[in-house]
Write a protein that holds these residues in place. Structure first.
Motif, PDB file in Angstrom:
ATOM      1  N   ILE A  42      47.233  27.335  29.640  1.00 36.50           N
ATOM      2  CA  ILE A  42      47.023  27.233  31.071  1.00 36.50           C
ATOM      3  C   ILE A  42      47.718  28.430  31.688  1.00 36.50           C
ATOM      4  CG2 ILE A  42      47.412  25.824  33.114  1.00 36.50           C
ATOM      5  CD1 ILE A  42      47.799  23.596  30.698  1.00 36.50           C
ATOM      6  N   SER A  66      47.796  21.325  23.791  1.00 39.68           N
ATOM      7  CA  SER A  66      46.737  21.342  24.817  1.00 39.68           C
ATOM      8  C   SER A  66      47.332  21.338  26.181  1.00 39.68           C
ATOM      9  CB  SER A  66      45.790  20.172  24.637  1.00 39.68           C
ATOM     10  OG  SER A  66      46.395  18.982  25.053  1.00 39.68           O
ATOM     11  N   ASN A 113      41.059  26.096  24.492  1.00 38.31           N
ATOM     12  CA  ASN A 113      41.468  25.244  23.378  1.00 38.31           C
ATOM     13  C   ASN A 113      41.154  25.923  22.069  1.00 38.31           C
ATOM     14  OD1 ASN A 113      42.255  22.692  24.769  1.00 38.31           O
ATOM     15  ND2 ASN A 113      40.176  22.898  25.543  1.00 38.31           N
ATOM     16  N   GLU A 145      41.706  27.043  31.235  1.00 34.77           N
ATOM     17  CA  GLU A 145      42.172  26.253  30.113  1.00 34.77           C
ATOM     18  C   GLU A 145      41.337  26.634  28.910  1.00 34.77           C
ATOM     19  OE1 GLU A 145      42.571  21.615  28.883  1.00 34.77           O
ATOM     20  OE2 GLU A 145      43.085  22.206  30.921  1.00 34.77           O
ATOM     21  N   GLU A 149      50.308  16.671  20.736  1.00 29.44           N
ATOM     22  CA  GLU A 149      49.664  17.484  21.768  1.00 29.44           C
ATOM     23  C   GLU A 149      50.715  18.348  22.435  1.00 29.44           C
ATOM     24  OE1 GLU A 149      46.583  15.770  24.297  1.00 29.44           O
ATOM     25  OE2 GLU A 149      47.804  16.470  25.971  1.00 29.44           O
ATOM     26  N   ARG A 150      50.389  19.623  22.597  1.00 27.08           N
ATOM     27  CA  ARG A 150      51.297  20.573  23.214  1.00 27.08           C
ATOM     28  C   ARG A 150      50.593  21.313  24.338  1.00 27.08           C
ATOM     29  NH1 ARG A 150      54.779  17.950  21.269  1.00 27.08           N
ATOM     30  NH2 ARG A 150      55.851  18.455  19.357  1.00 27.08           N
ATOM     31  N   LYS A 151      51.330  21.599  25.398  1.00 26.52           N
ATOM     32  CA  LYS A 151      50.812  22.422  26.489  1.00 26.52           C
ATOM     33  C   LYS A 151      51.673  23.668  26.586  1.00 26.52           C
ATOM     34  CE  LYS A 151      48.817  18.773  29.277  1.00 26.52           C
ATOM     35  NZ  LYS A 151      48.764  18.132  30.598  1.00 26.52           N
ATOM     36  N   ILE A 179      54.419  20.747  30.531  1.00 21.96           N
ATOM     37  CA  ILE A 179      54.357  21.963  29.726  1.00 21.96           C
ATOM     38  C   ILE A 179      55.453  21.891  28.659  1.00 21.96           C
ATOM     39  CG2 ILE A 179      54.644  24.483  29.750  1.00 21.96           C
ATOM     40  CD1 ILE A 179      52.039  23.531  31.045  1.00 21.96           C
ATOM     41  N   SER A 219      45.969  24.713  24.076  1.00 22.48           N
ATOM     42  CA  SER A 219      45.355  24.783  25.381  1.00 22.48           C
ATOM     43  C   SER A 219      46.281  25.650  26.213  1.00 22.48           C
ATOM     44  CB  SER A 219      45.220  23.399  26.000  1.00 22.48           C
ATOM     45  OG  SER A 219      44.708  23.503  27.291  1.00 22.48           O
TER      46      SER A 219
END
Length: 178
Positions: free
Chosen positions: A61, A178, A45, A43, A7-9, A69, A59
């Motif tokens: 932001i 995300s 996706n 947000e 999972e990545r932000k 992050i 995702s």
């Protein structure tokens, strides 16, 4: 046997009206929003493949620094010099807030408005060098020019940062952003 997705932000940060939400909507939903509505936080996706491996979920932001992050897209408008100058302040704020470095790229949006340009591509390249070789590029959320490349570039930088660069080949797996 496939490896689990990561999972990545990714945060898209920049001044008002530079196209943060437009970039995200174009990437995720493949359309351009003509009307401007100020965004505090959105947000989005999207599942994609990176280097032919696995499903990546993005995702995005916008306009807010959040804990967790993995990478930052610093965005300005090529038609607004002030938004370009704000990139230094935004980067400094990010670096002051974080305890460790995070991958970043600098993106000049609105390249479809070249006749109204206030910031040259040369200035963008110089800023990338000033920041220690940060990748730079221009895009147009409106015409969908280089939009996918922006997100591919930040994923590449995140993978390099975490030691999973292109040199390291994996048979299967991917990352979820995300």
């Amino acid at each position: 046997m496939s490896t689990p997705n990561k999972e990545r932000k990714i945060a898209i940060v920049g001044s008002r009206t530079v196209g943060k939400s437009s970039l995200a909507v174009q990437f995720v939903d493949h359309h351009f929003v003509d009307h401007y509505y100020p965004t505090i936080e959105n947000e989005f996706n999207k599942s994609v493949q990176y280097n032919g491996r696995g499903q990546d979920e993005f995702s995005i932001i916008s306009n807010k620094l959040l804990i967790g992050i993995h990478g930052y897209i610093l965005i300005y408008s090529i038609t607004n010099r002030q938004s370009f100058e704000m990139i230094r302040l935004i980067r400094d704020k990010i670096l002051d807030t974080l305890e460790i470095d995070r991958p970043m790229i600098i993106v000049g949006n609105k390249s479809d408005l070249n006749l109204q340009r206030q910031v040259s591509y040369e200035e963008l390249k110089e800023l990338g060098k000033e920041f220690g070789g940060v990748p730079v590029m221009e895009c147009s959320a409106k015409s969908n020019y280089n939009v996918d490349t922006v997100f591919e570039s930040i994923v590449k930088e995140i993978e390099k940062f975490e030691g999973g660069g292109e040199e390291e080949k994996r048979e299967e797996g991917g990352c979820a952003i995300s």
